[in-house]
Design a protein around this motif. Structure first.
Motif, mmCIF file in Angstrom:
data_model
loop_
_atom_site.group_PDB
_atom_site.id
_atom_site.type_symbol
_atom_site.label_atom_id
_atom_site.label_comp_id
_atom_site.label_asym_id
_atom_site.label_seq_id
_atom_site.Cartn_x
_atom_site.Cartn_y
_atom_site.Cartn_z
ATOM 1 N N LYS A 549 6.826 -17.161 -13.450
ATOM 2 C CA LYS A 549 7.018 -16.848 -12.114
ATOM 3 C C LYS A 549 8.164 -17.555 -11.475
ATOM 4 C CE LYS A 549 3.896 -13.731 -12.115
ATOM 5 N NZ LYS A 549 3.887 -12.247 -12.387
ATOM 6 N N VAL A 550 8.427 -18.603 -11.916
ATOM 7 C CA VAL A 550 9.297 -19.550 -11.464
ATOM 8 C C VAL A 550 10.160 -20.479 -12.524
ATOM 9 C CG1 VAL A 550 8.404 -20.246 -9.127
ATOM 10 C CG2 VAL A 550 7.741 -21.601 -11.143
ATOM 11 N N PHE A 551 11.358 -20.543 -12.338
ATOM 12 C CA PHE A 551 12.352 -21.161 -13.344
ATOM 13 C C PHE A 551 13.493 -22.095 -12.628
ATOM 14 C CE2 PHE A 551 14.503 -17.136 -12.793
ATOM 15 C CZ PHE A 551 16.211 -17.755 -12.663
ATOM 16 N N GLU A 552 14.012 -22.830 -13.485
ATOM 17 C CA GLU A 552 15.118 -23.550 -13.100
ATOM 18 C C GLU A 552 16.232 -23.952 -14.267
ATOM 19 O OE1 GLU A 552 17.634 -24.184 -10.997
ATOM 20 O OE2 GLU A 552 16.452 -24.220 -9.541
ATOM 21 N N LEU A 553 17.417 -23.777 -14.275
ATOM 22 C CA LEU A 553 18.291 -24.134 -15.126
ATOM 23 C C LEU A 553 18.562 -25.475 -15.058
ATOM 24 C CD1 LEU A 553 20.837 -21.114 -14.614
ATOM 25 C CD2 LEU A 553 18.462 -21.134 -15.835
ATOM 26 N N THR A 554 18.183 -26.339 -16.197
ATOM 27 C CA THR A 554 18.482 -27.589 -16.218
ATOM 28 C C THR A 554 20.200 -28.062 -16.317
ATOM 29 O OG1 THR A 554 18.216 -27.962 -18.520
ATOM 30 C CG2 THR A 554 16.278 -28.344 -17.191
ATOM 31 N N PRO A 555 20.770 -28.941 -15.783
ATOM 32 C CA PRO A 555 22.146 -29.217 -15.724
ATOM 33 C C PRO A 555 22.809 -30.015 -17.106
ATOM 34 C CG PRO A 555 21.130 -30.982 -14.534
ATOM 35 C CD PRO A 555 20.121 -29.840 -15.021
ATOM 36 N N ASP A 556 21.989 -30.414 -18.032
ATOM 37 C CA ASP A 556 22.529 -30.760 -19.009
ATOM 38 C C ASP A 556 22.102 -30.114 -20.508
ATOM 39 O OD1 ASP A 556 19.708 -31.585 -18.563
ATOM 40 O OD2 ASP A 556 20.299 -33.813 -18.734
ATOM 41 N N GLU A 557 22.602 -30.589 -21.443
ATOM 42 C CA GLU A 557 22.167 -30.022 -22.836
ATOM 43 C C GLU A 557 21.108 -30.934 -23.556
ATOM 44 O OE1 GLU A 557 24.309 -28.813 -27.311
ATOM 45 O OE2 GLU A 557 25.570 -29.218 -25.521
ATOM 46 N N TRP A 558 19.963 -30.260 -23.918
ATOM 47 C CA TRP A 558 18.770 -31.085 -24.419
ATOM 48 C C TRP A 558 19.236 -31.719 -25.830
ATOM 49 C CZ3 TRP A 558 13.813 -27.768 -23.078
ATOM 50 C CH2 TRP A 558 13.926 -27.444 -21.539
ATOM 51 N N SER A 559 18.957 -32.847 -26.053
ATOM 52 C CA SER A 559 19.493 -33.444 -27.458
ATOM 53 C C SER A 559 18.369 -34.643 -27.686
ATOM 54 C CB SER A 559 20.797 -33.966 -27.350
ATOM 55 O OG SER A 559 20.669 -35.063 -26.410
ATOM 56 N N ILE A 560 18.676 -34.890 -29.234
ATOM 57 C CA ILE A 560 18.034 -35.886 -29.631
ATOM 58 C C ILE A 560 18.314 -37.223 -28.889
ATOM 59 C CG2 ILE A 560 17.384 -37.420 -31.576
ATOM 60 C CD1 ILE A 560 18.114 -34.897 -33.467
ATOM 61 N N ASP A 561 19.608 -37.479 -28.816
ATOM 62 C CA ASP A 561 20.035 -38.700 -28.192
ATOM 63 C C ASP A 561 19.647 -39.047 -26.847
ATOM 64 O OD1 ASP A 561 21.384 -39.420 -30.670
ATOM 65 O OD2 ASP A 561 23.318 -38.825 -29.926
ATOM 66 N N ALA A 562 19.628 -37.708 -25.992
ATOM 67 C CA ALA A 562 19.186 -37.745 -24.750
ATOM 68 C C ALA A 562 17.652 -37.923 -24.395
ATOM 69 C CB ALA A 562 19.796 -36.596 -23.859
ATOM 70 N N GLY A 563 16.928 -37.727 -25.553
ATOM 71 C CA GLY A 563 15.558 -37.930 -25.582
ATOM 72 C C GLY A 563 14.662 -36.667 -25.280
ATOM 73 N N HIS A 564 15.601 -35.631 -25.253
ATOM 74 C CA HIS A 564 14.662 -34.309 -24.962
ATOM 75 C C HIS A 564 14.027 -33.821 -26.091
ATOM 76 C CE1 HIS A 564 18.138 -34.142 -22.191
ATOM 77 N NE2 HIS A 564 17.274 -33.327 -21.413
ATOM 78 N N LEU A 565 14.533 -34.118 -27.501
ATOM 79 C CA LEU A 565 13.996 -33.759 -28.574
ATOM 80 C C LEU A 565 13.708 -34.915 -29.737
ATOM 81 C CD1 LEU A 565 16.811 -30.806 -29.035
ATOM 82 C CD2 LEU A 565 14.591 -30.581 -28.023
ATOM 83 N N THR A 566 12.969 -34.496 -30.420
ATOM 84 C CA THR A 566 12.384 -35.520 -31.629
ATOM 85 C C THR A 566 13.511 -35.213 -32.834
ATOM 86 O OG1 THR A 566 11.008 -33.987 -32.945
ATOM 87 C CG2 THR A 566 9.956 -34.902 -31.181
ATOM 88 N N PRO A 567 13.725 -36.279 -33.701
ATOM 89 C CA PRO A 567 14.584 -35.817 -34.923
ATOM 90 C C PRO A 567 14.547 -34.663 -35.559
ATOM 91 C CG PRO A 567 13.778 -38.049 -34.721
ATOM 92 C CD PRO A 567 12.830 -37.361 -33.693
ATOM 93 N N THR A 568 13.145 -33.867 -35.508
ATOM 94 C CA THR A 568 13.154 -32.593 -36.079
ATOM 95 C C THR A 568 13.143 -31.544 -35.142
ATOM 96 O OG1 THR A 568 10.687 -32.974 -35.812
ATOM 97 C CG2 THR A 568 11.637 -33.590 -37.827
ATOM 98 N N LEU A 569 13.738 -31.771 -34.073
ATOM 99 C CA LEU A 569 14.246 -30.880 -32.744
ATOM 100 C C LEU A 569 12.935 -30.038 -32.219
ATOM 101 C CD1 LEU A 569 17.264 -29.138 -34.826
ATOM 102 C CD2 LEU A 569 17.316 -31.395 -33.139
ATOM 103 N N LYS A 570 11.788 -30.968 -32.124
ATOM 104 C CA LYS A 570 10.800 -30.445 -31.199
ATOM 105 C C LYS A 570 10.853 -31.140 -30.161
ATOM 106 C CE LYS A 570 7.370 -29.918 -35.097
ATOM 107 N NZ LYS A 570 8.115 -30.648 -36.161
ATOM 108 N N LEU A 571 10.434 -30.125 -28.955
ATOM 109 C CA LEU A 571 10.469 -30.444 -27.588
ATOM 110 C C LEU A 571 9.549 -31.928 -27.144
ATOM 111 C CD1 LEU A 571 9.843 -27.290 -25.476
ATOM 112 C CD2 LEU A 571 11.994 -28.401 -26.393
ATOM 113 N N LYS A 572 10.128 -32.893 -26.719
ATOM 114 C CA LYS A 572 9.379 -34.008 -26.170
ATOM 115 C C LYS A 572 8.941 -33.851 -24.747
ATOM 116 C CE LYS A 572 11.154 -37.868 -28.766
ATOM 117 N NZ LYS A 572 11.785 -39.345 -28.742
#
Length: 594
Positions: A549-572
């Motif tokens: 019902k609600v969403f927002e666009l995040t301003p950066d690219e999700w990555s391992i280095d930035a901490g968004h993703l695990t080394p196997t590319l799963k969401l943290k």
């Protein structure tokens, strides 16, 4: 040698049954450099002797951190195991605090790194790791003992009898390695795997392997992960020539050079390849463009085992000749892919398989060594949209709450220094609780719907399976990543990371000439409206309580280095939620939003 019972038996088995000149091949100084089955064994023994000379003892833990897959890793791996020590492979991209935790928790005695950058990373934590005695490097680096030094030290054969004696005492049920899970929450857990755990999985998968002795496989997924590591053992066991890609960035070039029969991939890799092909199709014009998208739509309808109509196959024959043959050629001409780690969009399996580049989707965990199930063309064992039938000699059942449970020789020994978590994961009947929710269909094919711990309830008491919705959202060309939130709230919301490359191309096709930054793209009204339409389209296929019902666009690219993703590319999830807590607060009118 007729029966392999320990992992370090595999090279000897290969030499006796499939002796090959290019058993392992790595590119050095722009030249592919092979070693033979015989040389492989010679170097394993050389390194085992060197390890004994520097003071390594049975049960010592040796950390190995490598930025890319290479021959040295595999020689060292076998050399460590055949003197009864334990290889503790570590992802190069993990944060400093995880290095410190793993080194201390495992009580690592020695560490091998691949290059100068990783050397600096490990040296940076050395003062906080009491057990660490010395760091070695595969590359030659000043003031550090290198791989060349190790080989030189091991030339002295006096310790060979000691190597042989230790080998004789190692049984199949002994621990072979400790692999720390990348974990989406909390501290990494050290998974203890025995020789038999991994070898049983190799043998139980053997009938599903779509390659044969003498074929070429290209390895580029991190070998510190059990998925790639087990398959590299399996390739060696089957006499398959194993090449190591230089890097992810050079994978396309390496495929063209090596022309492999098989690579292992994660969904993100398939999506990137597809995006590249799709973008080339968009750039076409006239009849060529129309033919490209006609072939694409045809590919989306592909079914295995000639279940489509004769008319479909007549059209597919034309599409393969005019369009798909170019895809095939660009990917080496004879490529197949095994995909794991996360859910892959069925339409991608269909279109690549229609193009003659079949993708075999499978499933497993570090704790299961890893394969539980996998698709395979032989024996009617392929159903698109599933993760295949369970492999031989593994029992899979679904618990009352929908959790997938499995039992077999592939189940880990336990979590290192954590009996409580081990007992939680493996019940009294020997079934491992995967934490995944799924079902077995009437034909025995397994499907995953979500992670048990990631499901949540809205304030209205309705269960939400976020992964299912996220996978639907990511089917949009406009959406690169998505995370569904709303635990205890009145409705689901979503953080969206747009596909910046595609969105820029989309704006360009619609007459936009300006160059936008990532932040500007997420604020552009046209982009926001289009993402809204994409979510609206997907919501129509969801239950009312599941709809975003609600969403927002995040301003950066999700990555391992930035901490968004695990080394196997799963969401943290916890970290992503923390990063975007202000957005979350605006979703649900929280007081802290100010």
């Amino acid at each position: 040698m007729t029966n392999v019972t320990r992992l370090f038996d595999i090279p000897y088995f290969q030499l006796e049954n499939y002796p090959i000149e290019n058993a392992l091949v790595t590119k050095y100084d722009n030249e592919w450099t092979p070693i033979s089955s015989e040389e492989y064994i010679e170097k394993i023994n050389t390194v085992s002797r060197a390890l004994l000379y520097i003071g390594v003892k049975p049960k010592d833990k040796i950390a190995v951190v490598c930025s890319n897959n290479r021959t040295e890793w595999h020689i060292l791996d076998m050399a460590i195991m055949q003197i009864g020590a334990y290889n503790v492979p570590i992802y190069p991209t993990i944060p400093k605090e995880d290095y410190i935790y793993i080194f201390n928790h495992a009580e690592v005695s020695y560490c091998f790194v691949s290059d100068k950058d990783l050397l600096e990373k490990v040296k940076d934590v050395r003062d906080e790791v009491i057990s660490l005695k010395e760091i070695f490097s595969f590359d030659t680096i000043e003031n550090v003992r290198s791989w060349k030094d190790i080989l030189l030290l091991g030339e002295n054969t006096e310790k060979q009898s000691e190597v042989d004696n230790i080998k004789k005492q190692i049984s199949s049920t002994d621990m072979a390695t400790i692999i720390y899970t990348s974990g989406t929450t909390g501290k990494p857990k050290g998974v203890m795997l025995s020789h038999d755990n991994i070898i049983s999985d190799i043998k139980n998968c053997d009938s599903r392997v779509p390659v044969k002795a003498g074929d070429i496989c290209l390895s580029f997924l991190p070998v510190c992960h059990i998925f790639e590591r087990m398959l590299t053992y399996l390739y060696q066991y089957n006499g398959i020539r194993l090449y190591f890609a230089e890097s992810f960035e050079k994978i396309a070039v390496n495929i063209s050079e090596v022309k492999p029969s098989l690579i292992t991939v994660v969904p993100r890799v398939v999506e990137k390849v597809y995006d590249s092909i799709y973008n080339k199709g968009i750039a076409l014009s006239g009849i060529a463009r129309n033919l490209f998208f006609w072939a694409l739509k045809l590919g989306y309808r592909y079914e295995p085992y000639r279940k489509n109509s004769w008319w479909y196959y007549l059209k597919l024959k034309i599409a393969r000749k005019l369009i798909f043959s170019k895809w095939k050629k660009a990917l080496g001409g004879n490529l197949q892919m095994i995909c794991g780690s996360a859910a892959l969009q069925p339409r991608l399996v269909r279109v690549f398989s229609a193009a003659g580049i079949p993708i075999w989707e499978g499933y497993g965990l570090t704790e299961t060594s890893p394969v539980i199930s996998v698709n395979c063309k032989r024996g009617n064992l392929w159903k698109i949209g599933t993760i295949g039938k369970p492999i031989d000699n593994i029992e899979v059942k679904i618990a009352e709450d929908g959790e997938i449970l499995c039992k077999g020789n592939n189940i880990m020994l336990g979590y290192y220094k954590n009996e409580e978590q081990t007992n939680e994961a493996i019940d009294k009947d020997g079934f491992f609780h995967t934490g995944d929710i799924g079902y077995l269909d009437d034909d025995g094919f397994l499907t995953i719907t979500d992670r048990k711990k990631e499901m949540f309830k809205t304030s209205g008491g309705k269960y939400i399976a976020p992964q299912y919705i996220e996978n639907k959202l990511k089917q949009s060309r406009f959406i690169e990543q998505a995370m569904v939130v709303g635990d205890g709230e009145k409705m689901p919301g979503a953080f969206i990371q747009i596909n910046f490359t595609f969105v820029r191309e989309w704006l360009k096709r619609h007459g936009e000439t300006r160059i936008f930054s990532d932040i500007e793209l997420t604020k552009d009204q046209r982009v926001r409206e289009r993402i809204g339409k994409e979510i609206e389209r997907i919501n129509k296929r969801l239950g009312k309580w599941e709809q975003v019902k609600v969403f927002e666009l995040t301003p950066d690219e999700w990555s391992i280095d930035a901490g968004h993703l695990t080394p196997t590319l799963k969401l943290k999830r916890r970290i992503i939620l923390e990063k975007y807590k202000d957005i979350y607060n605006t979703f649900y009118n929280k007081e802290s939003q100010s």
